[in-house]
Design a protein around this motif. Structure first.
Motif, short mmCIF file in Angstrom:
data_model
loop_
_atom_site.label_atom_id
_atom_site.label_comp_id
_atom_site.label_asym_id
_atom_site.label_seq_id
_atom_site.Cartn_x
_atom_site.Cartn_y
_atom_site.Cartn_z
N THR A 75 -15.45 -26.87 -4.64
CA THR A 75 -15.96 -25.54 -4.96
C THR A 75 -17.47 -25.54 -4.83
OG1 THR A 75 -14.16 -25.16 -6.50
CG2 THR A 75 -16.09 -23.76 -6.71
N ALA A 76 -18.00 -24.59 -4.06
CA ALA A 76 -19.45 -24.52 -3.88
C ALA A 76 -20.12 -24.25 -5.20
CB ALA A 76 -19.80 -23.43 -2.87
N LEU A 119 -14.37 -22.50 8.18
CA LEU A 119 -15.45 -23.27 7.57
C LEU A 119 -14.88 -24.12 6.43
CD1 LEU A 119 -18.49 -20.82 7.27
CD2 LEU A 119 -18.41 -22.94 8.59
N HIS A 120 -15.28 -25.36 6.40
CA HIS A 120 -14.94 -26.26 5.29
C HIS A 120 -16.16 -26.36 4.39
CE1 HIS A 120 -11.29 -27.97 7.36
NE2 HIS A 120 -11.94 -27.44 8.39
N TRP A 121 -15.96 -26.15 3.10
CA TRP A 121 -17.06 -26.21 2.13
C TRP A 121 -16.96 -27.52 1.34
CZ3 TRP A 121 -20.92 -22.75 2.36
CH2 TRP A 121 -20.66 -21.54 3.02
N SER A 122 -18.03 -28.28 1.35
CA SER A 122 -18.04 -29.55 0.62
C SER A 122 -18.14 -29.30 -0.88
CB SER A 122 -19.22 -30.41 1.07
OG SER A 122 -20.45 -29.83 0.66
N ALA A 123 -17.95 -30.35 -1.66
CA ALA A 123 -18.01 -30.23 -3.11
C ALA A 123 -19.38 -29.75 -3.59
CB ALA A 123 -17.66 -31.56 -3.77
N ASP A 124 -20.44 -30.09 -2.84
CA ASP A 124 -21.78 -29.64 -3.24
C ASP A 124 -22.22 -28.41 -2.46
OD1 ASP A 124 -22.00 -31.00 -0.86
OD2 ASP A 124 -23.82 -32.09 -1.40
N GLY A 125 -21.27 -27.73 -1.80
CA GLY A 125 -21.55 -26.41 -1.27
C GLY A 125 -22.17 -26.34 0.11
N ALA A 165 -36.79 -24.84 20.36
CA ALA A 165 -35.57 -24.07 20.64
C ALA A 165 -34.76 -23.81 19.38
CB ALA A 165 -34.73 -24.81 21.68
N GLU A 166 -34.95 -22.62 18.82
CA GLU A 166 -34.21 -22.19 17.63
C GLU A 166 -34.10 -20.68 17.67
OE1 GLU A 166 -34.11 -23.19 12.89
OE2 GLU A 166 -36.06 -23.20 13.87
N GLU A 167 -32.89 -20.15 17.41
CA GLU A 167 -32.70 -18.71 17.52
C GLU A 167 -31.42 -18.30 16.80
OE1 GLU A 167 -32.60 -18.04 21.72
OE2 GLU A 167 -30.73 -19.11 22.02
N ALA A 168 -31.04 -17.02 16.98
CA ALA A 168 -29.76 -16.48 16.51
C ALA A 168 -29.50 -16.71 15.02
CB ALA A 168 -28.62 -17.08 17.34
N PRO A 169 -30.39 -16.24 14.13
CA PRO A 169 -30.13 -16.42 12.70
C PRO A 169 -28.97 -15.56 12.22
CG PRO A 169 -32.00 -14.95 13.02
CD PRO A 169 -31.62 -15.48 14.39
N TYR A 170 -28.25 -16.07 11.22
CA TYR A 170 -27.20 -15.30 10.56
C TYR A 170 -27.15 -15.75 9.11
CZ TYR A 170 -22.88 -12.85 9.60
OH TYR A 170 -21.96 -11.99 9.07
N VAL A 171 -27.21 -14.79 8.17
CA VAL A 171 -27.24 -15.11 6.74
C VAL A 171 -25.93 -14.68 6.09
CG1 VAL A 171 -28.49 -14.81 4.58
CG2 VAL A 171 -29.74 -14.79 6.75
N PHE A 172 -25.36 -15.58 5.29
CA PHE A 172 -24.06 -15.38 4.65
C PHE A 172 -24.15 -15.81 3.19
CE2 PHE A 172 -19.72 -17.05 3.65
CZ PHE A 172 -19.01 -15.87 3.83
N ARG A 173 -23.63 -14.99 2.28
CA ARG A 173 -23.64 -15.32 0.85
C ARG A 173 -22.36 -16.05 0.46
NH1 ARG A 173 -25.25 -10.08 -2.59
NH2 ARG A 173 -24.45 -11.44 -4.24
N HIS A 174 -22.54 -17.13 -0.30
CA HIS A 174 -21.39 -17.91 -0.76
C HIS A 174 -21.80 -18.71 -1.99
CE1 HIS A 174 -17.69 -20.33 -0.46
NE2 HIS A 174 -18.46 -21.36 -0.78
#
Length: 366
Positions: free
Chosen positions: A364-365, A336-342, A232-241
């Motif tokens: 900072t990512a 979204l919270h971004w950790s120090a290692d991104g 059960a895996e679906e609904a991909p979404y790709v985001f650049r950061h």
């Protein structure tokens, strides 16, 4: 959305009726522009939507979701939402001709801005089968009150068939790579999620075709090819950061109301088409994934997500099954919270709170 096909059809149909009836609050069909000032206002915590997708046109945000004709909402502040005309008065005729068992409900829309116009991708399918296709339509504006507003359908982008394909053509998501190329991620269950390059106009696959596997979970050997299986895996979404591409996916099961156990997982790659790996370094093609947000007692299943950026903050946009409202899928927009290692996450404490949630960057990512 395809997890519905692993549940009884009657139960899945009940969820979809909720999405296309009371959810729309009488939203008008295409060709009858809504009087925006008279449209009801629905606060963020009350918007019922499945597989939400959000994009901005000028100063207005537009929200699209699964349902007959593709329901649409608009908002100037991400908090107060107005129903708008559905994209289609009825599903395109090719969908009924091509997809045996298609019930008229259109799944998991995605909208991108390509070369001065809006390109909308959508999925049509049959329950418990990979008899599916992703279609595409275009418009020059998302404002239904504009005289220029008109969706033009362009038919099928990609199609999957039982006995031919061990993948499923639903849940499209589009991103532009650093090289300027347009890529579409899609898929659910079976042998996992795919990435394919699109033509420059976004209406067809590029030639020569370029295909990549980007994520999958283990499928039992010798499992019947015509069945989705337990992967059960679906609904991909790709985001650049921060120099990375992040692949968000939904694990486990949607569409079961309070019995849903959907959750959002993530991996990242320096290349748009992967390989994507999780925080421990495990490839997503080998079952890897790092938790972004999971369910709790009030919202047992969360997923079907996208990501937007507003006011310098990145937000996860997703639906959550509300245990206090018979498991209906409610719109959530959480920082979204971004950790120090991104690595991105949503504060579990924020899930149950109303409103947008609090922005937070713990580093900072890289």
């Amino acid at each position: 959305m395809s997890a519905c096909r692993s549940m009884p059809l009657r139960q899945a149909a009940s969820i979809l009726r909720g999405l296309t009836g009371a959810v729309l609050l009488g939203a008008l069909s295409i060709g009858t522009p809504a009087a925006h000032a008279d449209a009801p206002v629905i606060p963020l915590g009350k918007v019922i939507v499945h597989d939400p997708m959000m994009i901005r046109d000028g100063a207005i945000w537009y929200l699209y979701g699964t349902g007959r004709g593709i329901p649409v909402y608009s908002s100037a502040d991400l908090v107060h939402w107005h129903p708008r005309p559905r994209v289609f008065q009825a599903a395109p005729a090719w969908a009924h001709r091509t997809i045996k068992g298609f019930d008229g409900s259109i799944w998991a829309p995605e909208v991108a801005h390509v070369d001065g116009r809006y390109v909308l991708y959508y999925a049509v399918s049959a329950f418990k089968k990979n008899t599916s296709a992703i279609g595409v339509a275009t418009n020059v504006t998302l404002d239904s009150s504009s005289p220029r507003y008109h969706w033009v359908d362009h038919g099928i982008v990609v199609q999957s068939m039982p006995y031919r394909d061990l993948w499923n053509a639903i849940d499209p998501a589009v991103i532009r790579g650093r090289d300027g190329g347009l890529w579409m991620a899609f898929g659910s269950f079976w042998a996992g999620l795919k990435m394919v390059k699109l033509r420059a106009d976004g209406l067809r696959l590029a030639t020569p075709q370029q295909w990549y596997g980007i994520a999958r979970r283990e499928r039992p050997p010798f499992f019947p090819e015509t069945r989705p299986g337990p992967a059960a895996e679906e609904a991909p979404y790709v985001f650049r950061h921060g120099g990375w591409y992040y692949l968000f996916v939904s694990w486990d099961y949607c569409c079961r109301g309070v019995k849903s156990n959907y959750k959002v997982m993530v991996g990242r790659s320096r290349s748009v088409h992967g390989p994507y790996v999780d925080r421990s370094g495990k490839p997503m093609e080998q079952g890897g994934g790092t938790l972004v947000v999971g369910g709790d007692a009030l919202y047992p299943g969360v997923g079907g997500n996208g990501v937007i950026t507003s006011g310098g903050t990145d937000y996860l946009v997703f639906h959550a099954y509300d245990a206090s409202d018979h498991g209906m899928p409610k719109l959530k927009i959480k920082a979204l919270h971004w950790s120090a290692d991104g690595w991105p996450s949503v504060s579990q404490a924020e899930l149950d709170r109303p409103g947008l949630g609090r922005s937070g960057h713990t580093g900072t990512a890289k």
